[in-house]
Scaffold this active site. Structure first.
Site, short mmCIF file in Angstrom:
data_model
loop_
_atom_site.label_atom_id
_atom_site.label_comp_id
_atom_site.label_asym_id
_atom_site.label_seq_id
_atom_site.Cartn_x
_atom_site.Cartn_y
_atom_site.Cartn_z
N SER A 195 0.85 -1.19 0.00
CA SER A 195 0.00 0.00 0.00
C SER A 195 0.89 1.24 0.00
O SER A 195 2.03 1.18 0.46
CB SER A 195 -0.87 0.02 1.26
OG SER A 195 -1.48 1.28 1.43
N TYR A 213 -1.71 -0.75 10.19
CA TYR A 213 -1.93 -1.10 8.78
C TYR A 213 -0.67 -0.76 7.97
O TYR A 213 -0.16 -1.59 7.22
CB TYR A 213 -3.14 -0.33 8.23
CG TYR A 213 -3.34 -0.53 6.75
CD1 TYR A 213 -3.92 -1.69 6.26
CD2 TYR A 213 -2.95 0.45 5.83
CE1 TYR A 213 -4.09 -1.89 4.90
CE2 TYR A 213 -3.12 0.26 4.47
CZ TYR A 213 -3.70 -0.90 4.00
OH TYR A 213 -3.87 -1.09 2.65
N1 NAD Z 1 -8.78 0.09 -1.27
C1 NAD Z 1 -7.72 0.86 -1.07
O1 NAD Z 1 -7.80 2.10 -1.00
C2 NAD Z 1 -6.35 0.22 -0.91
C3 NAD Z 1 -5.24 1.07 -0.86
C4 NAD Z 1 -3.97 0.52 -0.71
C5 NAD Z 1 -3.83 -0.86 -0.60
N2 NAD Z 1 -4.92 -1.65 -0.65
C6 NAD Z 1 -4.71 -3.09 -0.50
O2 NAD Z 1 -5.26 -3.77 -1.58
C7 NAD Z 1 -5.70 -5.04 -1.17
C8 NAD Z 1 -7.13 -5.28 -1.63
O3 NAD Z 1 -7.94 -4.32 -1.03
P1 NAD Z 1 -9.39 -3.98 -1.58
O4 NAD Z 1 -9.53 -2.53 -1.49
O5 NAD Z 1 -9.64 -4.68 -2.85
O6 NAD Z 1 -10.27 -4.60 -0.40
P2 NAD Z 1 -11.62 -5.47 -0.44
O7 NAD Z 1 -12.14 -5.46 0.94
O8 NAD Z 1 -12.51 -5.01 -1.53
O9 NAD Z 1 -11.08 -6.92 -0.80
C9 NAD Z 1 -10.25 -7.61 0.09
C10 NAD Z 1 -10.64 -9.08 0.08
O10 NAD Z 1 -9.76 -9.78 0.98
C11 NAD Z 1 -10.53 -10.76 1.64
N3 NAD Z 1 -9.93 -11.14 2.91
C12 NAD Z 1 -9.80 -10.39 4.01
N4 NAD Z 1 -9.24 -11.09 5.01
C13 NAD Z 1 -8.99 -12.33 4.50
C14 NAD Z 1 -8.44 -13.51 5.04
N5 NAD Z 1 -8.03 -13.57 6.31
N6 NAD Z 1 -8.35 -14.59 4.24
C15 NAD Z 1 -8.78 -14.56 2.97
N7 NAD Z 1 -9.33 -13.46 2.40
C16 NAD Z 1 -9.43 -12.36 3.17
C17 NAD Z 1 -11.89 -10.10 1.87
O11 NAD Z 1 -12.91 -11.05 2.11
C18 NAD Z 1 -12.07 -9.33 0.57
O12 NAD Z 1 -12.78 -10.10 -0.37
C19 NAD Z 1 -5.54 -5.10 0.35
O13 NAD Z 1 -4.34 -5.78 0.67
C20 NAD Z 1 -5.42 -3.65 0.73
O14 NAD Z 1 -4.69 -3.44 1.90
C21 NAD Z 1 -6.18 -1.15 -0.81
#
Ligand code: NAD
Length: 270
Positions: free
Chosen positions: A141, A154
């Site tokens: 991230s 985080y």
């Molecule tokens: N959305 C943002 O702004 C953002 C920014 C920077 C980084 N990220 C990173 O991108 C990645 C995806 O995020 P997103 O925004 O698509 O989130 P999201 O919540 O839409 O998707 C994340 C998925 O991970 C799954 N998950 C969570 N815990 C889990 C576990 N213990 N085992 C298996 N699956 C699990 C959830 O069920 C969900 O389907 C994450 O690692 C997040 O930290 C997101």
């Protein structure tokens, strides 16, 4: 690495960025083993992918080491081989300062974001190094280099993913395994709600006046990073700008974000 004909394991495939990565890989002619906690989320991805036997769902909690260690066999039973793992699954923490952050919340974030990635890499490395060409992509991230107030744990979990991934890159230099670390900025997904975190006014990360990048674009950048064997990739103008600023003047970058994001904590950080 060419995508067509390859098999990728994608964690977090039941929502947001992971789903878009899975859909794009399938559209590019690859097979995908989607891994997520959410069965309904994976089912939705399966429906959207409409890829028949080129898509399989695996309901697994990536914090459960034994369950993750059983995955390579489960995936191989359906797809015969594995050419890459894309670790996207992750959660954010409650928007509170470290002072007020309870240990269960701290452990949850580290367990999913850091240990989940470690479990996946450890489980699949033996399979991946045995292949002529393979890939590992870990999603960190912008928070790994630009600390957001109220997201200290985080950010720390993602900084750990960054270093772990870069070290893997170094260790695997003389193998056929490409290793990529990805730094998304704010992406318009339901990560806050999916993480059980209340966000003032909205349930999507980076909502409100902050300009976000779409998960579709995030999926495009990640798949392109695989195709071009990138060492690292940023997603969105915010992640790219902070990547430069945090290296040029880390103190200024930290203060700037603290002031801009202070509304997330409902207070001024001045
Ligand atoms: N959305 C943002 O702004 C953002 C920014 C920077 C980084 N990220 C990173 O991108 C990645 C995806 O995020 P997103 O925004 O698509 O989130 P999201 O919540 O839409 O998707 C994340 C998925 O991970 C799954 N998950 C969570 N815990 C889990 C576990 N213990 N085992 C298996 N699956 C699990 C959830 O069920 C969900 O389907 C994450 O690692 C997040 O930290 C997101």
């Amino acid at each position: 690495m060419e995508i067509a004909g390859k098999v990728f394991v994608v964690t977090g495939a039941g929502n947001g960025i992971g789903r878009e990565v899975a859909l794009r890989l399938v559209a590019g002619g690859a097979s995908v083993a989607g891994v997520d906690l959410s069965g309904p989320g994976l089912q939705e991805t399966r429906t959207l992918a409409d890829a028949g036997s080129r898509y399989s769902s695996h309901v697994v909690d990536i914090t459960d080491r034994d369950a993750v260690e059983a995955l390579p066999d489960a995936v191989a039973a359906t797809h015969e081989q594995v050419d890459g793992i894309i670790n996207v699954a992750g959660v954010i923490q409650k928007f509170v300062k470290v002072l007020d952050l309870p240990y269960p919340e701290i452990e949850k974030v580290m367990n999913v974001n850091f240990w989940g990635v470690v479990h996946m890499c450890k489980a699949f490395l033996p399979v991946l190094v045995a292949r002529q060409e393979a890939t590992i992509v870990n999603v960190a991230s912008m928070g790994a280099y630009a600390p957001v107030p109220g997201q200290a744990l985080y950010g720390a979990s993602k900084a750990a993913v960054k270093l772990f991934t870069e070290a893997l890159y170094a260790e695997l230099l003389d193998t056929g395994v490409h290793v990529t670390v990805v730094f998304p900025g704010a992406i318009s997904t339901g990560i806050a709600a999916n993480s059980g975190v209340a966000l003032a006014g909205d349930d999507s990360a980076g909502s409100g006046s902050y300009r976000t990048t779409s998960p579709v674009e995030a999926g495009r950048v990640i798949v392109q990073a695989i195709e071009k064997d990138r060492f690292r990739a940023t997603i969105g103008p915010d992640a790219a700008a902070m990547d430069r600023l945090a290296r040029l003047n880390p103190r200024y970058a930290t203060t700037l974000i603290a002031r801009k994001m202070s509304d997330l904590l409902g207070e001024s950080t001045r």
